[in-house]
Enzyme design. Structure first.
Site, PDB file in Angstrom:
ATOM      1  N   CYS A 119      41.779  -4.748   3.342  1.00  0.00           N
ATOM      2  CA  CYS A 119      40.972  -5.948   3.165  1.00  0.00           C
ATOM      3  C   CYS A 119      41.707  -7.171   3.717  1.00  0.00           C
ATOM      4  CB  CYS A 119      40.585  -6.110   1.697  1.00  0.00           C
ATOM      5  SG  CYS A 119      39.251  -7.288   1.434  1.00  0.00           S
ATOM      6  N   HIS A 140      38.590  -0.532  -0.078  1.00  0.00           N
ATOM      7  CA  HIS A 140      39.767  -0.537  -0.950  1.00  0.00           C
ATOM      8  C   HIS A 140      40.109   0.849  -1.510  1.00  0.00           C
ATOM      9  CE1 HIS A 140      40.433  -4.934  -1.464  1.00  0.00           C
ATOM     10  NE2 HIS A 140      39.179  -4.976  -1.042  1.00  0.00           N
ATOM     11  N   GLU A 152      42.846   1.724  -2.782  1.00  0.00           N
ATOM     12  CA  GLU A 152      43.699   1.590  -3.975  1.00  0.00           C
ATOM     13  C   GLU A 152      42.892   1.385  -5.248  1.00  0.00           C
ATOM     14  OE1 GLU A 152      42.744  -0.805  -2.220  1.00  0.00           O
ATOM     15  OE2 GLU A 152      43.073  -2.779  -3.063  1.00  0.00           O
TER      16      GLU A 152
END
Lengths: 223, 76
Positions: free
Chosen positions: A85, A194, A196
């Site tokens: 991002c 994302h 994560e």
């Protein structure tokens, strides 16, 4: 294996990125943007957020941070670097990845679970996946529309530099549904979604994102 | 010294399009296009150096992948 996570003023997802590294079996190392030393880490993650409040352009000021000079030098020598991002925006601004990220075509911030098609399963950050695999991870951005000149896009496609592509709808108007790209050597990867945030059943839509972090650990061990 | 930064013609500008839409609603149908950019005013010590200004503009103020720069040096 020690994976550095760089915090810039305005980073938001640095703690989640460090947690993902830990869940994958690595040792996260906290790095500060104003430092001049990568502390001997084996790979680096640039996390999501709004470094410098997105002033000037998203990622533009962070890309000129002192520690980024070290990251650029080491990346040219093969250090694996993942930009998520805002981290992807920083990598494009730093010249480590081609293209740029601009205001979403529909002007809205978009936050949803997103299907991605993995087109490269041989980069430092995607070797845990299979080519053609579809994964689901969150996407959340206001300036995530990937752009480059048409000739540059043709070149990237011809060189197989598109790592992940949006499937089931393009959330921001990115050119050719491109969600993430890599450097020529496949060691530097950037993507707007994302991974994560998709590493545990309790908090994510899947655990599909963990593969980015297990991939680099395998790479580092193999190297 | 002034630096204007504008998106390259081939890069779509959704912010400019939103402004254009609002102008139409405000009764200005004659405006055909709006492109939004950035305007930087720099005050420097000594004489302005066009080479240095161009370097500043092209390495930080603008992203050459998506933006063009226009330099305006003092004429007096």
């Amino acid at each position: 294996m020690r994976i550095g996570v760089i915090t810039f003023p305005g980073s938001l997802d640095d703690v989640d990125a460090a947690r993902a590294v830990r869940l994958a079996g690595g040792e996260p190392v906290v790095l500060w943007h104003a430092d001049h030393d990568l502390a001997g880490v084996d790979a680096v993650v640039l996390p999501g957020g709004f470094s410098y409040g997105d002033y000037l352009r998203a990622g533009a000021i962070a890309a000129r941070a002192p520690l980024m000079r070290e990251v650029v030098d080491r990346a040219h020598a093969g250090l694996p670097v993942l930009g998520i991002c805002n981290g992807f925006q920083v990598l494009c601004e730093a010249g480590l990845l081609p293209g740029a990220l601009t205001r979403n075509g529909h002007l809205h911030f978009r936050n949803r679970d997103q299907a991605l098609l993995v087109e490269r399963a041989d980069t430092a950050w995607t070797s845990s996946y299979a080519e053609g695999q579809t994964i689901v991870v969150p996407v959340k951005n206001g300036e995530g529309r990937y752009v480059a000149a048409p000739a540059e896009l043709d070149r990237l496609e011809a060189e197989g530099r598109v790592v992940v592509r949006y499937a089931g709808g393009n959330p921001n108007g990115s050119a050719r549904d491109i969600a993430g790209v890599c450097s020529a050597d496949g060691r530097v990867v950037g993507l707007m979604p994302h991974p994560e945030h998709a590493v545990e059943d309790l908090t994510g839509p899947s655990t599909d994102g963990l593969g980015f972090f297990t991939s680099v650990l395998q790479q580092v061990v193999a190297g | 010294m002034v630096v204007d930064v504008v998106l390259k013609p081939e890069i779509s500008d959704p912010q400019g399009q939103a402004v254009l839409g609002a102008l139409g609603r405000l009764g200005h149908p004659g405006v055909r296009s709006v492109r939004q950019g950035k305007h930087f005013v720099l005050e420097v010590d000594g004489d302005p150096d066009e080479t240095e200004l161009r370097q500043i503009a092209e390495t930080l103020l603008a992203n050459p992948v998506i933006e063009d720069v226009e330099l305006h040096l003092p004429t007096d």
